[in-house]
Design a protein around this motif. Structure first.
Motif, PDB file in Angstrom:
ATOM      1  N   VAL A 136       0.169  -1.180   0.033  1.00 24.49           N
ATOM      2  CA  VAL A 136       0.233   0.020   0.408  1.00 24.49           C
ATOM      3  C   VAL A 136       0.824   1.322  -0.108  1.00 24.49           C
ATOM      4  CG1 VAL A 136      -1.989  -1.165   1.121  1.00 24.49           C
ATOM      5  CG2 VAL A 136      -0.049  -0.352   2.306  1.00 24.49           C
ATOM      6  N   PHE A 137       2.030   1.030   0.126  1.00 25.29           N
ATOM      7  CA  PHE A 137       3.201   2.179   0.496  1.00 25.29           C
ATOM      8  C   PHE A 137       3.597   2.140  -1.148  1.00 25.29           C
ATOM      9  CE2 PHE A 137       1.308   1.873   4.691  1.00 25.29           C
ATOM     10  CZ  PHE A 137       0.726   2.648   4.601  1.00 25.29           C
ATOM     11  N   ALA A 138       3.931   3.158  -1.811  1.00 30.59           N
ATOM     12  CA  ALA A 138       4.982   2.676  -3.063  1.00 30.59           C
ATOM     13  C   ALA A 138       6.328   2.859  -3.038  1.00 30.59           C
ATOM     14  CB  ALA A 138       4.520   5.039  -3.897  1.00 30.59           C
ATOM     15  N   PRO A 139       6.898   3.958  -1.508  1.00 28.25           N
ATOM     16  CA  PRO A 139       8.568   3.834  -1.423  1.00 28.25           C
ATOM     17  C   PRO A 139       8.625   2.302  -1.012  1.00 28.25           C
ATOM     18  CG  PRO A 139       7.581   5.615  -0.517  1.00 28.25           C
ATOM     19  CD  PRO A 139       6.548   5.054  -0.775  1.00 28.25           C
ATOM     20  N   LEU A 140       7.796   1.595  -0.219  1.00 27.63           N
ATOM     21  CA  LEU A 140       7.660  -0.056   0.616  1.00 27.63           C
ATOM     22  C   LEU A 140       7.812  -0.438  -0.557  1.00 27.63           C
ATOM     23  CD1 LEU A 140       8.090  -1.224   3.220  1.00 27.63           C
ATOM     24  CD2 LEU A 140       6.013  -0.951   3.588  1.00 27.63           C
ATOM     25  N   LYS A 141       6.891  -0.418  -1.847  1.00 33.07           N
ATOM     26  CA  LYS A 141       6.679  -1.296  -2.185  1.00 33.07           C
ATOM     27  C   LYS A 141       7.833  -1.571  -3.929  1.00 33.07           C
ATOM     28  CE  LYS A 141       3.890  -2.136  -6.483  1.00 33.07           C
ATOM     29  NZ  LYS A 141       2.670  -1.355  -7.530  1.00 33.07           N
ATOM     30  N   ASN A 142       8.470  -0.650  -4.021  1.00 32.17           N
ATOM     31  CA  ASN A 142       9.503  -0.415  -4.785  1.00 32.17           C
ATOM     32  C   ASN A 142      10.986  -0.503  -4.349  1.00 32.17           C
ATOM     33  OD1 ASN A 142       8.695   1.560  -6.846  1.00 32.17           O
ATOM     34  ND2 ASN A 142       8.555   3.529  -5.850  1.00 32.17           N
ATOM     35  N   PHE A 143      10.701  -0.557  -2.701  1.00 31.64           N
ATOM     36  CA  PHE A 143      12.101  -1.441  -1.971  1.00 31.64           C
ATOM     37  C   PHE A 143      11.865  -2.665  -1.799  1.00 31.64           C
ATOM     38  CE2 PHE A 143      13.468  -3.145   1.871  1.00 31.64           C
ATOM     39  CZ  PHE A 143      14.524  -3.303   2.323  1.00 31.64           C
ATOM     40  N   PHE A 144      11.095  -3.749  -1.990  1.00 31.29           N
ATOM     41  CA  PHE A 144      10.612  -4.833  -1.431  1.00 31.29           C
ATOM     42  C   PHE A 144      11.122  -5.395  -3.304  1.00 31.29           C
ATOM     43  CE2 PHE A 144       7.424  -5.467   1.732  1.00 31.29           C
ATOM     44  CZ  PHE A 144       7.891  -5.046   3.016  1.00 31.29           C
ATOM     45  N   ILE A 145      10.400  -4.810  -4.253  1.00 31.70           N
ATOM     46  CA  ILE A 145      11.458  -4.857  -6.163  1.00 31.70           C
ATOM     47  C   ILE A 145      12.572  -5.111  -5.400  1.00 31.70           C
ATOM     48  CG2 ILE A 145      11.077  -4.066  -8.714  1.00 31.70           C
ATOM     49  CD1 ILE A 145       7.830  -3.562  -7.865  1.00 31.70           C
ATOM     50  N   PHE A 146      13.304  -4.157  -5.558  1.00 30.62           N
ATOM     51  CA  PHE A 146      14.555  -3.853  -5.923  1.00 30.62           C
ATOM     52  C   PHE A 146      15.546  -4.620  -4.876  1.00 30.62           C
ATOM     53  CE2 PHE A 146      18.457  -2.393  -4.334  1.00 30.62           C
ATOM     54  CZ  PHE A 146      19.326  -1.805  -5.101  1.00 30.62           C
TER      55      PHE A 146
END
Length: 637
Positions: A301-311
């Motif tokens: 639900v949080f975009a920065p967290l989403k990008n962190f998980f993907i990275f």
């Protein structure tokens, strides 16, 4: 002033999800209590099941530590993953704070009330220690050996096992574990927007800190000459992020000590867990307040967290694929090929999870594929920058790690432990001191050899690359030697280096040190604390040679030595045979001659604990000792 909890909501949640608590209690009652009570009423009662339970070794307790909080959280907070339910709940007349607090309390009560009732019932039927060890041939064994974490003074015949202090300790440790996982899973629930991703994130979160340590360790191991993967650091990290591992003793953070499973001196760990629980609870509440209602159904639900998980998924795939291709194709060049392939594949998988679709490059709207490519390039650019920073730092030795070597005046002792691990980590114990060699001659020769390694690091790095890029079945043909060095400085600091050196270089500078009697015997330091030994088991075997093939025959009876005076005299024979066997390169010295494996067991004494093994090879002195003391080497029937 409004109450923190909404009573009506709390009651409603307990009324709706009461089966979670009931099923958990039934599992405790039928799977744990009934076998114990049935055993207590039998003709030959055994305390084993009760002791196993109180030590948190019972599989039902272990599983419930994870499953019960996991199910409670997903049940209580499942409304957040459906937009219609989310809107309906938030339209009710209570604040977000009351909603969060009431739901957290409802799930927590469902989790811990079965544990409270179960712990009280543990006191209902006293279980006495009535084990007879005579059948093992040694009536003196294990009285100070069994369950040393909760019975440090041992157990005497007829003593009650499930006393109030012991059961209270079990309840406190289990409660801490339940609470930690419950709050951790709440944190996972606040991050995500659907059930599937919740379970995925919940499975990863307990190991993410240790994963970071492992990822850093693998990278540093490859690029930083002399660095060994900090297994102890990884295991300690696991103990701070997985209380079930700490409580059950499954981790191995302090080598031979019962470090993790020991209650004495664990106050720091418990305090750390309480702090972590409080921090996670505050973080969860912050995310609960910040998450938008429209994000229900999203993966994260949080975009920065989403990008962190993907990275992080992409970075992990990069490292794993690089190591895999390098090992499979025996070439360091394929490490970097694997980096590229692994990063792209892992990135695509992560995007599929994040977008909940296999069509991460082919959407209906124009330009989406180009956006995904840009996202890949952005993540890849960050990975390349991090890798470049690591390579530059390590190659130029900007930290001074590679060139560092302590001065002789700073060194109190040296130890050549396998895998860079000490056998004892308790500085106050006798074993901690004895494992280090304080002989000034050995220290001086070790520092001189270490200096030669540092001076020849460019050449020796080739041997290192050769060792890690060759597949396992070919490594025996690669001419390199593994050499750890562990210094204990006078200020108490431990300095560890691990090298893989060319065999010629190792033979020239290290062989005389490693195969000296002083160094070989330092690996048997626990034999010097003979009062701690309660058993030595000798397992005879012989090597035979048939048609130019070596064969080993274990068809001999095990010889058990229990008497303290015999153990002390046997130690000297074992040490002589062990030194000779090691100096011979652990090769077969004589065919059709009796060899021995020796297994020693110790009490918790002097900082050592558990079982130790040594292969003494052709045991001439040991065989003479057996003959002198009336023991025979006999074949099995």
């Amino acid at each position: 002033m409004r109450s923190l909890f909404n009573t009506a909501l709390l009651k409603e949640q307990l009324k709706r999800y009461w089966p979670i608590g009931v099923i958990t209690f039934l599992a405790y009652f039928l799977g744990c209590l009934m076998p114990i009570w049935n055993n207590a009423g039998s003709k030959y009662p055994s305390p084993d099941e009760m002791i196993q339970l109180l030590e948190m070794q019972n599989p039902i307790i272990i599983i419930s530590n994870i499953i019960t909080p996991l199910v409670a959280v997903i049940s209580i907070f499942s409304y957040m993953y459906r937009q219609n339910s989310t809107g309906a709940i938030h339209s009710l007349p209570f604040t977000k704070k009351q909603l969060f607090a009431s739901n957290v309390m409802a799930g927590y009560l469902l989790t811990i009330l079965p544990l409270v009732l179960f712990s009280l019932l543990l006191l209902a039927v006293p279980v006495e220690f009535r084990r007879d060890y005579a059948y093992s041939g040694n009536p003196y064994m294990y009285t100070k050996w069994i369950a040393i974490d909760i019975f440090p003074n041992g157990l005497t015949y007829g003593e009650v096992v499930n006393t109030l202090p012991v059961v209270t300790g079990f309840f406190a440790r289990t409660l801490l574990s339940f609470t930690f996982y419950y709050v951790l899973f709440i944190t996972a629930a606040m991050m995500v927007g659907n059930h599937i991703v919740y379970f995925l994130v919940s499975a990863v979160l307990p190991f993410i800190a240790a994963g970071f340590c492992a990822l850093f360790g693998v990278t540093a191991f490859f690029y930083l000459f002399g660095y060994g993967i900090e297994r102890v650091l990884i295991e300690k990290t696991l103990t701070f992020t997985n209380p079930i591992l700490m409580s059950t003793g499954f981790t191995y953070a302090e080598s031979s000590e019962p470090y993790i499973n020991k209650i004495d001196g664990m106050g720091g760990y418990y305090i750390a867990y309480v702090v972590i629980i409080a921090a996670l609870l505050v973080l969860s509440y912050g995310m609960h307040r910040a998450r938008g209602l429209e994000r229900a159904g999203d993966t994260v639900v949080f975009a920065p967290l989403k990008n962190f998980f993907i990275f992080m998924i992409s970075l992990s795939g990069m490292v794993l694929m690089g190591i895999f291709l390098m090992a499979m194709l025996d070439s360091v060049a394929f490490l970097y090929v694997g980096f590229v392939i692994g990063f792209i594949i892992a990135f695509i998988i992560a995007q599929m999870i994040a977008e909940k679709s296999f069509n991460v490059f082919y959407k209906y709207k124009a330009g989406v594929a180009f956006w995904q490519l840009k996202a890949l390039m952005r993540h890849a650019a960050v990975a390349v920058a991090l890798l470049a920073a690591v390579v530059i730092t390590c190659k130029m030795d900007l930290t001074g790690y590679v060139r560092y070597m302590p001065e002789a005046s700073e060194v109190a002792g040296v130890y050549f432990g396998w895998s860079g691990r000490l056998k004892s980590y308790d500085p106050a114990s006798e074993a901690y001191e004895k494992q280090f060699i304080s002989d000034p001659r050995i220290i001086g020769e070790t520092l001189a050899a270490h200096g030669q390694v540092i001076n020849a690091r460019a050449e020796q790095r080739k041997a290192f690359l050769n060792s890690i890029s060759s597949s396992y079945d070919r490594q025996e043909h690669i001419s390199w030697e593994y050499q750890p060095i562990i210094y204990r400085l006078k200020n108490g600091k431990i300095v560890t280096r691990e090298y893989r050196l060319s065999k010629a270089f190792h033979d020239e500078y290290f062989s005389d040190i490693i195969y000296s009697e002083t160094v070989i015997l330092s690996d048997l330091f626990w034999l010097e604390i003979s009062e701690c030994l309660n058993q030595i088991a000798l397992r005879p075997y012989i090597y035979t040679q048939q048609n130019d093939e070596e064969r080993i025959n274990h068809n001999y009876k095990e010889i058990m030595i229990y008497k303290a005076d015999e153990i002390r005299s046997l130690i000297e024979a074992l040490k002589k045979d062990y030194v000779k066997h090691k100096q011979n390169g652990s090769r077969v010295e004589e065919y059709d001659a009796v060899c021995f494996d020796a297994h020693t067991k110790t009490n918790e004494c002097g900082g050592i604990w558990g079982s130790y093994y040594l292969d003494i090879g052709y045991g001439k002195n040991t065989l003479e000792w057996l003959n002198t003391h009336g023991y025979k080497v006999e074949k099995l029937d």
